[in-house]
Design a protein around this motif. Sequence first.
Motif, PDB file in Angstrom:
ATOM      1  N   ARG A 135       0.824  -1.209   0.000  1.00  0.00           N
ATOM      2  CA  ARG A 135       0.000   0.000   0.000  1.00  0.00           C
ATOM      3  C   ARG A 135       0.858   1.259   0.000  1.00  0.00           C
ATOM      4  O   ARG A 135       0.342   2.377  -0.020  1.00  0.00           O
ATOM      5  N   GLY A 136       2.190   1.077   0.080  1.00  0.00           N
ATOM      6  CA  GLY A 136       3.073   2.217   0.187  1.00  0.00           C
ATOM      7  C   GLY A 136       3.078   2.814   1.570  1.00  0.00           C
ATOM      8  O   GLY A 136       3.340   4.006   1.752  1.00  0.00           O
ATOM      9  N   ASP A 137       2.783   1.996   2.579  1.00  0.00           N
ATOM     10  CA  ASP A 137       2.657   2.484   3.951  1.00  0.00           C
ATOM     11  C   ASP A 137       3.391   1.547   4.900  1.00  0.00           C
ATOM     12  O   ASP A 137       3.786   0.433   4.523  1.00  0.00           O
ATOM     13  N   LEU A 138       3.555   1.980   6.154  1.00  0.00           N
ATOM     14  CA  LEU A 138       4.104   1.097   7.168  1.00  0.00           C
ATOM     15  C   LEU A 138       3.075   0.051   7.551  1.00  0.00           C
ATOM     16  O   LEU A 138       1.860   0.284   7.473  1.00  0.00           O
ATOM     17  N   SER A 139       3.527  -1.091   7.997  1.00  0.00           N
ATOM     18  CA  SER A 139       2.629  -2.190   8.318  1.00  0.00           C
ATOM     19  C   SER A 139       1.727  -1.869   9.500  1.00  0.00           C
ATOM     20  O   SER A 139       2.156  -1.287  10.505  1.00  0.00           O
ATOM     21  N   MET A 140       0.475  -2.283   9.413  1.00  0.00           N
ATOM     22  CA  MET A 140      -0.473  -2.110  10.500  1.00  0.00           C
ATOM     23  C   MET A 140      -0.080  -2.934  11.733  1.00  0.00           C
ATOM     24  O   MET A 140      -0.518  -2.650  12.852  1.00  0.00           O
ATOM     25  N   TRP A 141       0.769  -3.941  11.534  1.00  0.00           N
ATOM     26  CA  TRP A 141       1.122  -4.806  12.671  1.00  0.00           C
ATOM     27  C   TRP A 141       1.827  -4.037  13.779  1.00  0.00           C
ATOM     28  O   TRP A 141       1.790  -4.438  14.929  1.00  0.00           O
ATOM     29  N   LYS A 142       2.442  -2.917  13.448  1.00  0.00           N
ATOM     30  CA  LYS A 142       3.093  -2.108  14.484  1.00  0.00           C
ATOM     31  C   LYS A 142       2.084  -1.708  15.557  1.00  0.00           C
ATOM     32  O   LYS A 142       2.458  -1.499  16.708  1.00  0.00           O
ATOM     33  N   ARG A 143       0.831  -1.581  15.189  1.00  0.00           N
ATOM     34  CA  ARG A 143      -0.211  -1.232  16.152  1.00  0.00           C
ATOM     35  C   ARG A 143      -0.750  -2.468  16.884  1.00  0.00           C
ATOM     36  O   ARG A 143      -1.525  -2.348  17.828  1.00  0.00           O
ATOM     37  N   PHE A 144      -0.339  -3.645  16.427  1.00  0.00           N
ATOM     38  CA  PHE A 144      -0.808  -4.893  17.037  1.00  0.00           C
ATOM     39  C   PHE A 144       0.252  -5.586  17.891  1.00  0.00           C
ATOM     40  O   PHE A 144      -0.088  -6.444  18.702  1.00  0.00           O
ATOM     41  N   ASN A 145       1.533  -5.271  17.696  1.00  0.00           N
ATOM     42  CA  ASN A 145       2.569  -6.114  18.299  1.00  0.00           C
ATOM     43  C   ASN A 145       2.510  -6.124  19.827  1.00  0.00           C
ATOM     44  O   ASN A 145       2.692  -7.168  20.455  1.00  0.00           O
ATOM     45  N   GLY A 146       2.267  -4.974  20.454  1.00  0.00           N
ATOM     46  CA  GLY A 146       2.154  -4.945  21.907  1.00  0.00           C
ATOM     47  C   GLY A 146       0.934  -5.698  22.400  1.00  0.00           C
ATOM     48  O   GLY A 146       0.998  -6.470  23.355  1.00  0.00           O
ATOM     49  N   ALA A 147      -0.200  -5.489  21.731  1.00  0.00           N
ATOM     50  CA  ALA A 147      -1.439  -6.152  22.120  1.00  0.00           C
ATOM     51  C   ALA A 147      -1.336  -7.663  21.963  1.00  0.00           C
ATOM     52  O   ALA A 147      -1.855  -8.434  22.786  1.00  0.00           O
ATOM     53  N   TRP A 166      11.167  12.849   3.949  1.00  0.00           N
ATOM     54  CA  TRP A 166      10.797  14.212   3.568  1.00  0.00           C
ATOM     55  C   TRP A 166       9.559  14.236   2.662  1.00  0.00           C
ATOM     56  O   TRP A 166       9.098  15.310   2.279  1.00  0.00           O
ATOM     57  N   ASN A 167       9.019  13.066   2.353  1.00  0.00           N
ATOM     58  CA  ASN A 167       7.818  13.015   1.511  1.00  0.00           C
ATOM     59  C   ASN A 167       6.812  12.016   2.090  1.00  0.00           C
ATOM     60  O   ASN A 167       6.470  11.004   1.450  1.00  0.00           O
ATOM     61  N   PRO A 168       6.313  12.243   3.297  1.00  0.00           N
ATOM     62  CA  PRO A 168       5.340  11.319   3.898  1.00  0.00           C
ATOM     63  C   PRO A 168       4.032  11.326   3.114  1.00  0.00           C
ATOM     64  O   PRO A 168       3.638  12.361   2.553  1.00  0.00           O
ATOM     65  N   ILE A 169       3.377  10.178   3.088  1.00  0.00           N
ATOM     66  CA  ILE A 169       2.147  10.066   2.293  1.00  0.00           C
ATOM     67  C   ILE A 169       0.952   9.603   3.120  1.00  0.00           C
ATOM     68  O   ILE A 169      -0.148   9.479   2.595  1.00  0.00           O
ATOM     69  N   SER A 170       1.147   9.367   4.425  1.00  0.00           N
ATOM     70  CA  SER A 170       0.066   8.811   5.234  1.00  0.00           C
ATOM     71  C   SER A 170       0.303   9.152   6.704  1.00  0.00           C
ATOM     72  O   SER A 170       1.335   9.722   7.073  1.00  0.00           O
ATOM     73  N   ARG A 171      -0.656   8.788   7.529  1.00  0.00           N
ATOM     74  CA  ARG A 171      -0.493   8.982   8.971  1.00  0.00           C
ATOM     75  C   ARG A 171       0.749   8.256   9.473  1.00  0.00           C
ATOM     76  O   ARG A 171       1.557   8.809  10.221  1.00  0.00           O
ATOM     77  N   GLU A 172       0.900   7.004   9.067  1.00  0.00           N
ATOM     78  CA  GLU A 172       1.996   6.186   9.579  1.00  0.00           C
ATOM     79  C   GLU A 172       3.356   6.710   9.142  1.00  0.00           C
ATOM     80  O   GLU A 172       4.304   6.765   9.938  1.00  0.00           O
ATOM     81  N   THR A 173       3.489   7.101   7.883  1.00  0.00           N
ATOM     82  CA  THR A 173       4.785   7.590   7.420  1.00  0.00           C
ATOM     83  C   THR A 173       5.079   8.987   7.969  1.00  0.00           C
ATOM     84  O   THR A 173       6.252   9.353   8.130  1.00  0.00           O
ATOM     85  N   ALA A 174       4.049   9.765   8.276  1.00  0.00           N
ATOM     86  CA  ALA A 174       4.263  11.107   8.823  1.00  0.00           C
ATOM     87  C   ALA A 174       4.680  11.074  10.279  1.00  0.00           C
ATOM     88  O   ALA A 174       5.598  11.785  10.696  1.00  0.00           O
TER      89      ALA A 174
END
Length: 395
Positions: A210-222, A336-344
């Motif tokens: 998707r051109g974004d960071l993985s959603m799993w980063k929000r799941f790994n702690g849980a 320097w060119n973020p495209i989403s919440r995660e990359t920003a």
Amino acid sequence: MTANANKQQYRDEISELIAHYVVNVSDKLDARAERAAKAVLIDSIAVAIVALRHPAAQNARKHAYRFPANSKGCVIWGTQKRAAPELAALANGVLLRCHDYNDFFVGQRNSGHSSDILSGVIAAAEWTNAPGAKLLSAVAVGYEMVGAAFDAFSTAPGGWDYTNLMALGATAAIARLLNLNADQTREAMGMTAIPHFASDEIESGELNRRGDLSMWKRFNGADAVRNSLQACLLAQVGVEAAVRPFVGKCGFMQKMNMKDDPVPVLRERLNPRIPLGRVSEAFMKRWPVGSVAQSAIQAAIDARSRIKDLSRIKHIRVFAEEGAYDHLVKIRQDPWNPISRETADHSLPYIVAAAVLDGTIGVASFTPNVVLNPERQAFIKKVICAPAVELGSHA
């Protein structure tokens, strides 16, 4: 070889030490520790409420909804629905990490998000109908274990995620709530440590299809906390772990690839005669970004206050400690060119630029329409980042 000799040969000093501590430390909290335990609970609930509409949280709830539970289940936060304790711990724990807003604990050898433990601890308290005082003391025990683990172990040499250590704190707290004895707690620690090694590959900075960071980063702690709760529940009914989960030839210590012996540090930190108090050492974030970017935001806001006309800004120079630079610049794909919440919110140039432009940082700073604003994208290019060894190990 006698049976007694065999029993001695296969002892695990670390799991025994931890279990002895968890079972024997006093549950009494002084006023400062009690206030701190309440604070981390309140802060985490607020963080969770803000994240209810986050895509990762929505997907976690979709998963939990597929396995509804009766009144003996645990509440899925933000809804009137219930799920089994482990599943509720997973779904609710995702909320704590969605906006990178939960607390942060810095140890001598490791650091991470100590409040990750709370989704599992609250689920265990709810399932056992524990009184509030018992919940608070369990939280304090969990933070004590997290602090000891962060002081004694380093996940970096083996390329492991901090959640491997945080999960030990979750298990300690949940074991207290379930009234596990020392043998059961030792088995629960073994089932936490061995079956669920979490790799630090989640922090690679690589973008997915998707051109974004993985959603799993929000799941790994849980996910780690869900496993802690499951380990305690299994130990409670007699399930056994590996014989030597920490010191065995393929155990936790070998996988951590550490050269230093953690036992002296654990013995000092996990002394049941020392009152519970390390919950007060957790840092609360002022802004919803990674902990290593907090000081940069403050510096940017302070500098902005001295400039009346932002259009006069030609460059913004940011000097960051090496860990912060690596985490928020070096390993990122085109920060320097973020495209989403995660990359920003993982881009130091964007975070600093947003702080200068807006005078603050909030959840709304990372919505796609704000991130992709052409004027903002142009302003990001004015930020120049460089590592600075003299700043130490934490920004």
